[in-house]
Design a protein around this motif. Structure first.
Motif, PDB file in Angstrom:
ATOM      1  N   PHE A  93       0.847  -1.199   0.000  1.00  0.00           N
ATOM      2  CA  PHE A  93       0.000   0.000   0.000  1.00  0.00           C
ATOM      3  C   PHE A  93       0.879   1.245   0.000  1.00  0.00           C
ATOM      4  CE2 PHE A  93      -3.755  -2.443   1.238  1.00  0.00           C
ATOM      5  CZ  PHE A  93      -4.767  -1.698   0.647  1.00  0.00           C
ATOM      6  N   ARG A  94       0.471   2.275  -0.700  1.00  0.00           N
ATOM      7  CA  ARG A  94       1.184   3.560  -0.670  1.00  0.00           C
ATOM      8  C   ARG A  94       0.230   4.631  -0.136  1.00  0.00           C
ATOM      9  NH1 ARG A  94       6.343   3.240  -0.959  1.00  0.00           N
ATOM     10  NH2 ARG A  94       6.608   5.199  -2.081  1.00  0.00           N
ATOM     11  N   HIS A  95       0.698   5.414   0.808  1.00  0.00           N
ATOM     12  CA  HIS A  95      -0.115   6.499   1.379  1.00  0.00           C
ATOM     13  C   HIS A  95       0.224   7.811   0.679  1.00  0.00           C
ATOM     14  CE1 HIS A  95      -1.743   4.278   4.883  1.00  0.00           C
ATOM     15  NE2 HIS A  95      -0.727   3.480   4.553  1.00  0.00           N
ATOM     16  N   LEU A  96      -0.796   8.641   0.471  1.00  0.00           N
ATOM     17  CA  LEU A  96      -0.562   9.913  -0.227  1.00  0.00           C
ATOM     18  C   LEU A  96      -0.211  11.024   0.749  1.00  0.00           C
ATOM     19  CD1 LEU A  96      -1.899   8.289  -2.507  1.00  0.00           C
ATOM     20  CD2 LEU A  96      -2.891  10.422  -3.287  1.00  0.00           C
ATOM     21  N   GLU A  97       0.615  11.959   0.271  1.00  0.00           N
ATOM     22  CA  GLU A  97       0.987  13.122   1.092  1.00  0.00           C
ATOM     23  C   GLU A  97       0.119  14.326   0.764  1.00  0.00           C
ATOM     24  OE1 GLU A  97       5.154  13.831   0.493  1.00  0.00           O
ATOM     25  OE2 GLU A  97       5.685  11.917   1.414  1.00  0.00           O
ATOM     26  N   THR A  98      -0.258  14.468  -0.512  1.00  0.00           N
ATOM     27  CA  THR A  98      -1.031  15.652  -0.903  1.00  0.00           C
ATOM     28  C   THR A  98      -2.512  15.401  -0.659  1.00  0.00           C
ATOM     29  OG1 THR A  98      -1.377  14.892  -3.173  1.00  0.00           O
ATOM     30  CG2 THR A  98       0.603  16.212  -2.745  1.00  0.00           C
ATOM     31  N   THR A  99      -3.258  16.497  -0.708  1.00  0.00           N
ATOM     32  CA  THR A  99      -4.707  16.380  -0.628  1.00  0.00           C
ATOM     33  C   THR A  99      -5.298  17.381  -1.620  1.00  0.00           C
ATOM     34  OG1 THR A  99      -6.597  16.327   0.851  1.00  0.00           O
ATOM     35  CG2 THR A  99      -4.944  18.030   1.293  1.00  0.00           C
ATOM     36  N   ALA A 100      -6.588  17.364  -1.795  1.00  0.00           N
ATOM     37  CA  ALA A 100      -7.218  18.340  -2.699  1.00  0.00           C
ATOM     38  C   ALA A 100      -8.628  18.572  -2.215  1.00  0.00           C
ATOM     39  CB  ALA A 100      -7.237  17.792  -4.125  1.00  0.00           C
ATOM     40  N   ARG A 101      -9.086  19.798  -2.430  1.00  0.00           N
ATOM     41  CA  ARG A 101     -10.482  20.073  -2.084  1.00  0.00           C
ATOM     42  C   ARG A 101     -11.370  19.592  -3.221  1.00  0.00           C
ATOM     43  NH1 ARG A 101     -11.429  25.933  -1.488  1.00  0.00           N
ATOM     44  NH2 ARG A 101      -9.559  25.984  -2.719  1.00  0.00           N
ATOM     45  N   GLU A 102     -12.565  19.088  -2.890  1.00  0.00           N
ATOM     46  CA  GLU A 102     -13.525  18.792  -3.959  1.00  0.00           C
ATOM     47  C   GLU A 102     -13.883  20.119  -4.612  1.00  0.00           C
ATOM     48  OE1 GLU A 102     -16.993  16.495  -2.578  1.00  0.00           O
ATOM     49  OE2 GLU A 102     -15.677  15.947  -0.916  1.00  0.00           O
ATOM     50  N   PRO A 103     -13.748  20.228  -5.954  1.00  0.00           N
ATOM     51  CA  PRO A 103     -14.068  21.516  -6.577  1.00  0.00           C
ATOM     52  C   PRO A 103     -15.530  21.901  -6.382  1.00  0.00           C
ATOM     53  CG  PRO A 103     -13.493  19.815  -8.214  1.00  0.00           C
ATOM     54  CD  PRO A 103     -13.302  19.199  -6.876  1.00  0.00           C
ATOM     55  N   GLU A 104     -15.757  23.192  -6.129  1.00  0.00           N
ATOM     56  CA  GLU A 104     -17.125  23.721  -5.985  1.00  0.00           C
ATOM     57  C   GLU A 104     -17.928  23.407  -7.240  1.00  0.00           C
ATOM     58  OE1 GLU A 104     -18.631  25.924  -3.630  1.00  0.00           O
ATOM     59  OE2 GLU A 104     -16.958  25.193  -2.404  1.00  0.00           O
ATOM     60  N   PRO A 105     -19.203  23.031  -7.108  1.00  0.00           N
ATOM     61  CA  PRO A 105     -20.023  22.853  -8.320  1.00  0.00           C
ATOM     62  C   PRO A 105     -20.157  24.177  -9.072  1.00  0.00           C
ATOM     63  CG  PRO A 105     -21.199  22.143  -6.336  1.00  0.00           C
ATOM     64  CD  PRO A 105     -19.933  22.784  -5.873  1.00  0.00           C
ATOM     65  N   LEU A 106     -20.337  24.111 -10.379  1.00  0.00           N
ATOM     66  CA  LEU A 106     -20.587  25.329 -11.149  1.00  0.00           C
ATOM     67  C   LEU A 106     -21.971  25.857 -10.767  1.00  0.00           C
ATOM     68  CD1 LEU A 106     -19.328  24.164 -14.665  1.00  0.00           C
ATOM     69  CD2 LEU A 106     -18.363  26.040 -13.305  1.00  0.00           C
ATOM     70  N   PRO A 107     -22.161  27.187 -10.771  1.00  0.00           N
ATOM     71  CA  PRO A 107     -23.494  27.703 -10.446  1.00  0.00           C
ATOM     72  C   PRO A 107     -24.512  27.332 -11.525  1.00  0.00           C
ATOM     73  CG  PRO A 107     -21.973  29.486 -11.024  1.00  0.00           C
ATOM     74  CD  PRO A 107     -21.175  28.226 -11.011  1.00  0.00           C
ATOM     75  N   ALA A 108     -25.769  27.229 -11.131  1.00  0.00           N
ATOM     76  CA  ALA A 108     -26.834  26.931 -12.101  1.00  0.00           C
ATOM     77  C   ALA A 108     -26.815  28.000 -13.185  1.00  0.00           C
ATOM     78  CB  ALA A 108     -28.179  26.906 -11.390  1.00  0.00           C
ATOM     79  N   GLY A 109     -26.971  27.599 -14.423  1.00  0.00           N
ATOM     80  CA  GLY A 109     -27.041  28.563 -15.520  1.00  0.00           C
ATOM     81  C   GLY A 109     -25.683  29.022 -16.026  1.00  0.00           C
ATOM     82  N   TRP A 110     -24.582  28.431 -15.531  1.00  0.00           N
ATOM     83  CA  TRP A 110     -23.216  28.799 -15.981  1.00  0.00           C
ATOM     84  C   TRP A 110     -23.139  28.541 -17.482  1.00  0.00           C
ATOM     85  CZ3 TRP A 110     -18.598  26.633 -17.930  1.00  0.00           C
ATOM     86  CH2 TRP A 110     -17.426  27.344 -17.654  1.00  0.00           C
ATOM     87  N   ASP A 111     -22.916  29.609 -18.242  1.00  0.00           N
ATOM     88  CA  ASP A 111     -23.033  29.485 -19.697  1.00  0.00           C
ATOM     89  C   ASP A 111     -21.728  29.932 -20.361  1.00  0.00           C
ATOM     90  OD1 ASP A 111     -23.638  29.581 -22.364  1.00  0.00           O
ATOM     91  OD2 ASP A 111     -25.335  30.976 -22.167  1.00  0.00           O
ATOM     92  N   PRO A 112     -21.004  28.999 -21.006  1.00  0.00           N
ATOM     93  CA  PRO A 112     -19.728  29.358 -21.629  1.00  0.00           C
ATOM     94  C   PRO A 112     -19.890  30.422 -22.711  1.00  0.00           C
ATOM     95  CG  PRO A 112     -20.046  26.973 -21.632  1.00  0.00           C
ATOM     96  CD  PRO A 112     -21.327  27.573 -21.160  1.00  0.00           C
ATOM     97  N   GLN A 113     -21.065  30.485 -23.349  1.00  0.00           N
ATOM     98  CA  GLN A 113     -21.199  31.413 -24.479  1.00  0.00           C
ATOM     99  C   GLN A 113     -21.768  32.769 -24.109  1.00  0.00           C
ATOM    100  OE1 GLN A 113     -22.004  28.120 -27.371  1.00  0.00           O
ATOM    101  NE2 GLN A 113     -20.056  29.058 -27.845  1.00  0.00           N
ATOM    102  N   GLU A 114     -21.907  32.977 -22.789  1.00  0.00           N
ATOM    103  CA  GLU A 114     -22.357  34.279 -22.331  1.00  0.00           C
ATOM    104  C   GLU A 114     -21.126  35.162 -22.092  1.00  0.00           C
ATOM    105  OE1 GLU A 114     -24.579  36.136 -18.427  1.00  0.00           O
ATOM    106  OE2 GLU A 114     -24.527  33.956 -18.681  1.00  0.00           O
ATOM    107  N   ALA A 115     -21.223  36.434 -22.499  1.00  0.00           N
ATOM    108  CA  ALA A 115     -20.125  37.364 -22.212  1.00  0.00           C
ATOM    109  C   ALA A 115     -20.340  37.918 -20.811  1.00  0.00           C
ATOM    110  CB  ALA A 115     -20.121  38.493 -23.239  1.00  0.00           C
ATOM    111  N   THR A 116     -19.469  37.523 -19.876  1.00  0.00           N
ATOM    112  CA  THR A 116     -19.644  37.987 -18.489  1.00  0.00           C
ATOM    113  C   THR A 116     -18.563  38.989 -18.092  1.00  0.00           C
ATOM    114  OG1 THR A 116     -18.255  36.307 -17.437  1.00  0.00           O
ATOM    115  CG2 THR A 116     -20.543  35.680 -17.890  1.00  0.00           C
TER     116      THR A 116
END
Ligand code: NAD
Length: 367
Positions: free
Chosen positions: A342-365
């Motif tokens: 078995f190998r144990h990990l040293e690093t960790t990571a946060r679960e990424p926040e969900p994208l907000p509802a309606g997040w639209d790549p084609q909208e100019a924000t």
């Protein structure tokens, strides 16, 4: 403070660059200002195809003042050097997977970026697509209760049949574990949280492969890494997964399932941005397909999220820290297969926040 759309340049005009250039050139919040490659003609062809104003070598695009993010689509062996050059030029960097060849290199890269107040983002960004975002929401709603275990499996004949220069996919930094593992392990970390320890075993079906397409079709090359890897993965949150990554099977299999105390969630192929997403609770006679919410546009969403986060001074989701954690997990799997422990990990990571509802790549924000 800089405002408006974020200038980006692409380094590496190979097989995956079309997917990025096609999408990035349609996002109003991003401006693609340059394409670079060791092969100047390749860079020029892509620049012309996507109406990008500048092409040339890496130094040429790093000298464009309005380029704020360098999108690094080179092969894994070049990831660290290209990213580091971009940071030295004062640019943020977003790279393809894996982050670097090993966690030591990755750690150094993140430290270099932090020292200069620059960001590192990394693929995969498939967890920002409608399929995996909807899965995350389903888990958070308690649909299957508390996660207990997961199964992830990717089996294929290997990419040498279709990729015109597949050697790198059978060298250090790739193979099924480092090439396909990032999709599955990033999806699992996004759903279940960070990895605590792993145990693995690995095999190689044959020492040579033959290029199946392009001008060098028929050429044989050496396989330098295991091509069938099986790993047990424990998460700090308490769940466990059994995973398989293989380039040795003529039959394609893609699956991720999460078993919870109240049911099982079947996730979509994590190398896509779409569904299907299905659930089956105790007593259900069959799977039930869940509706999806979100975007299925594809690669480049992580770059866009990073560009918007840069302007908004908030954290981006497809982060260097997440990629480093996944890289450490893959490296630990590889070491476990070699050493039988078995190998144990040293690093960790946060679960990424969900994208907000309606997040639209084609909208100019970004005004
Ligand atoms: N091909 C795919 O379907 C795919 C899918 C997802 C992710 N990726 C990832 O994308 C990356 C690139 O894969 P690809 O299939 O496009 O590879 P590729 O070999 O087709 O293209 C890589 C390009 O990078 C250029 N390059 C290499 N080193 C360079 C350097 N130091 N400076 C400038 N240019 C350099 C090469 O000349 C080549 O044009 C890899 O990390 C891979 O894991 C590929």
């Amino acid at each position: 403070m800089t405002t408006g759309p974020v200038g980006v340049a692409v380094v590496g005009a190979g097989a995956i660059s079309d997917a990025y250039l096609r999408n990035l050139t349609t996002f109003p919040d991003v401006r693609v200002l340059g394409v670079a490659d060791l092969d100047a003609e390749r860079a020029e062809t892509k620049a012309r195809a996507y109406d990008v104003p500048v092409s040339g070598d890496v130094d040429t695009i790093l000298a464009i003042p309005d380029v704020e993010i360098v999108v690094n689509l080179t092969i894994p062996a070049a990831h660290a050097a290209v990213a580091s050059a971009a940071l030295r030029a004062g640019k943020h960097v977003y790279g393809e997977k894996p982050l670097t060849l090993d966690p030591g290199e990755g750690d150094k890269l993140l430290a270099e970026a932090a020292a200069q107040g620059l960001r590192v983002g990394n693929a995969p960004d498939t967890f920002l697509g409608a399929g995996l975002q909807s899965a995350k929401r389903a888990l958070a709603s308690g649909l299957i209760g508390a996660p207990v275990a997961a199964t992830a499996m990717m089996q294929s004949p290997g990419p040498e049949s279709w990729h015109p220069s597949p050697e790198f996919l059978f060298q250090r930094g790739a193979g099924p574990l480092f090439d396909m593992g990032p999709y599955y392990l990033t999806a699992l970390v996004a759903m279940l949280g960070p990895v605590s320890k792993v145990a693995a075993t690995a095999r190689q079906a044959r020492p040579h492969r033959v290029i199946g397409s392009g001008p060098r079709g028929g050429t044989s090359f050496a396989v330098e890494v295991p091509t069938h890897v099986m790993a047990l993965v424990d998460f700090t949150g308490g769940a466990s997964a059994s995973t398989t990554f293989s380039f040795d099977s003529p039959a394609g299999v893609t699956m991720i399932e999460i078993i919870g105390t109240e049911g099982t969630l079947s996730l979509p192929d994590p190398n896509t941005f779409r569904g299907p997403l299905r659930v089956r609770a105790a007593g259900d006679g069959d799977w039930r397909e869940l509706p999806l919410e979100g975007t299925t546009i594809g690669r480049g969403l992580g770059v866009l999220d990073m560009a918007r986060a840069l302007r908004g001074d908030v954290a981006h989701r497809a982060s260097g820290a997440l990629a480093l954690h996944v890289l450490e997990a893959m490296t630990a799997i590889s070491e476990s297969a070699e050493r039988g422990e078995f190998r144990h990990l040293e690093t960790t990571a946060r679960e990424p926040e969900p994208l907000p509802a309606g997040w639209d790549p084609q909208e100019a924000t970004l005004a």
